[in-house]
Design a protein around this motif. Sequence first.
Motif, short mmCIF file in Angstrom:
data_model
loop_
_atom_site.label_atom_id
_atom_site.label_comp_id
_atom_site.label_asym_id
_atom_site.label_seq_id
_atom_site.Cartn_x
_atom_site.Cartn_y
_atom_site.Cartn_z
N MET A 226 15.74 -7.03 -12.73
CA MET A 226 15.34 -8.19 -11.92
C MET A 226 14.23 -7.79 -10.94
O MET A 226 13.26 -8.52 -10.73
N ALA A 227 14.37 -6.59 -10.34
CA ALA A 227 13.37 -6.11 -9.39
C ALA A 227 12.02 -5.89 -10.08
O ALA A 227 10.96 -6.16 -9.50
N LEU A 228 12.04 -5.41 -11.33
CA LEU A 228 10.79 -5.25 -12.08
C LEU A 228 10.12 -6.60 -12.31
O LEU A 228 8.89 -6.71 -12.25
N GLY A 229 10.94 -7.63 -12.57
CA GLY A 229 10.40 -8.98 -12.73
C GLY A 229 9.75 -9.47 -11.45
O GLY A 229 8.65 -10.04 -11.47
N VAL A 230 10.42 -9.24 -10.32
CA VAL A 230 9.86 -9.64 -9.02
C VAL A 230 8.58 -8.87 -8.72
O VAL A 230 7.63 -9.41 -8.16
N TYR A 231 8.56 -7.60 -9.11
CA TYR A 231 7.36 -6.77 -8.91
C TYR A 231 6.14 -7.38 -9.61
O TYR A 231 5.03 -7.37 -9.06
N ILE A 232 6.35 -7.92 -10.81
CA ILE A 232 5.23 -8.49 -11.57
C ILE A 232 4.60 -9.66 -10.82
O ILE A 232 3.37 -9.74 -10.70
N THR A 233 5.43 -10.57 -10.31
CA THR A 233 4.87 -11.73 -9.60
C THR A 233 4.45 -11.39 -8.17
O THR A 233 3.40 -11.82 -7.71
N VAL B 12 9.22 1.82 -19.80
CA VAL B 12 8.17 2.41 -20.64
C VAL B 12 7.37 1.32 -21.34
O VAL B 12 6.13 1.39 -21.42
N LEU B 13 8.06 0.30 -21.86
CA LEU B 13 7.37 -0.81 -22.52
C LEU B 13 6.45 -1.54 -21.55
O LEU B 13 5.32 -1.92 -21.91
N LEU B 14 6.90 -1.73 -20.31
CA LEU B 14 6.06 -2.38 -19.30
C LEU B 14 4.83 -1.52 -18.99
O LEU B 14 3.71 -2.04 -18.89
N SER C 175 0.12 4.39 -8.84
CA SER C 175 -0.19 4.03 -10.22
C SER C 175 0.89 3.09 -10.73
O SER C 175 1.95 2.96 -10.11
N VAL C 176 0.64 2.44 -11.86
CA VAL C 176 1.63 1.53 -12.43
C VAL C 176 2.90 2.29 -12.80
O VAL C 176 4.02 1.82 -12.55
N PHE C 177 2.73 3.46 -13.43
CA PHE C 177 3.89 4.28 -13.80
C PHE C 177 4.75 4.60 -12.58
O PHE C 177 5.98 4.45 -12.62
N ARG C 178 4.10 5.02 -11.52
CA ARG C 178 4.84 5.38 -10.31
C ARG C 178 5.43 4.14 -9.63
O ARG C 178 6.53 4.19 -9.07
N ALA C 179 4.71 3.04 -9.69
CA ALA C 179 5.18 1.80 -9.05
C ALA C 179 6.44 1.27 -9.73
O ALA C 179 7.40 0.90 -9.05
N THR C 180 6.44 1.23 -11.05
CA THR C 180 7.63 0.73 -11.77
C THR C 180 8.81 1.68 -11.57
O THR C 180 9.95 1.23 -11.46
N LEU C 181 8.53 2.99 -11.53
CA LEU C 181 9.60 3.95 -11.26
C LEU C 181 10.14 3.75 -9.85
O LEU C 181 11.37 3.79 -9.63
N ALA C 182 9.25 3.50 -8.89
CA ALA C 182 9.67 3.27 -7.51
C ALA C 182 10.54 2.02 -7.39
O ALA C 182 11.51 2.00 -6.62
N VAL C 183 10.21 0.99 -8.17
CA VAL C 183 11.01 -0.25 -8.13
C VAL C 183 12.43 0.01 -8.64
O VAL C 183 13.41 -0.45 -8.04
N VAL C 184 12.53 0.75 -9.75
CA VAL C 184 13.85 1.08 -10.31
C VAL C 184 14.67 1.89 -9.30
O VAL C 184 15.84 1.58 -9.03
N LEU C 185 14.05 2.93 -8.75
CA LEU C 185 14.75 3.77 -7.77
C LEU C 185 15.05 3.00 -6.49
O LEU C 185 16.09 3.20 -5.86
N GLY C 186 14.13 2.10 -6.12
CA GLY C 186 14.35 1.28 -4.92
C GLY C 186 15.55 0.37 -5.07
O GLY C 186 16.30 0.15 -4.10
N SER C 187 15.77 -0.14 -6.28
CA SER C 187 16.94 -0.98 -6.53
C SER C 187 18.23 -0.18 -6.35
O SER C 187 19.21 -0.68 -5.77
#
Length: 305
Positions: free
Chosen positions: A18-25, A140-142, A227-239
Amino acid sequence: MPVWLNGAFELGLIYSLMALGVYITFRILDFPDLTVDASFTTGAAVAAVLITDGVSPWVACLAAFGAGAIAGAITGILHTKGKINGLLSGILMMIALYSINMRILGGKPNIGLMGADIVTVFSSMKVLLLMPFVVIAIKVLLDLFFRTDLGLSLRATGDNERMIRSFGTNTDNTKILGIALSNGLVALSGSLIAQQSGFADISMGVGMIVIGLASVIIGEAIFGAKSVFRATLAVVLGSIVYRIIIGLAYQSDFLEASDLKLITAVIVIVALVFPSMQKSWKQKNLARKRTAQILGGNGQKGGGR
């Protein structure tokens, strides 16, 4: 591992979608999408109804993703084609989805998934064994998607819409795609939460946008987002970090379960205010050092004379 910490990791992994989805918008498109509060429930409701009807839980998850994506696409269409303010588009869709979700649930406020004949994705494998693979795969797909031409167009639309439009890109379509993908992930998270908790409830999505923002902001503040890789990883860890903070707060005798929204609001406020305060302190210290250097240099010149 304490039971509460185990539960924090489980919920953190599921809510990270869900957090990854919020990150996109929120970060990529810079779009304030309140559809999240309702599309989360849509995903839970669709999955619960299908699973109770004997449909494979994995198929139910895919159907939940599709339902959320459709809801997000409609929000995007209202904003881009209907020329409705982005915030208002999300609010309108959120209101409409409440009635739609009630229809999906068969007019009942909730559906249980606790029967002996009910099979969920967690029936044969524990959450902590399954979810890391699911989260990593989606992350990874994102990351791969955001490196494609379409993904780069999506990122550029949020950074500078006028510039990317001047290159012939249809920014309306990229916005619709981004909002649809976002709400698809949110609904997928809702479907997994319903299966993990054993029920789908009409009000389970209330406040999801704030929880998603908290995860994004905490992750970026702690782990960075260069970077995008680091940002998506940060979102997962942030959750996960967010859920651990909530778990720690519940360990105190002072707070109750009803204080969850208050705790979340305080966490978001601190996460938003602290970086700006830290930046201000650094600027002040740098200004003091420069002033001291200038004064010191003037003193040396004066002494030489």
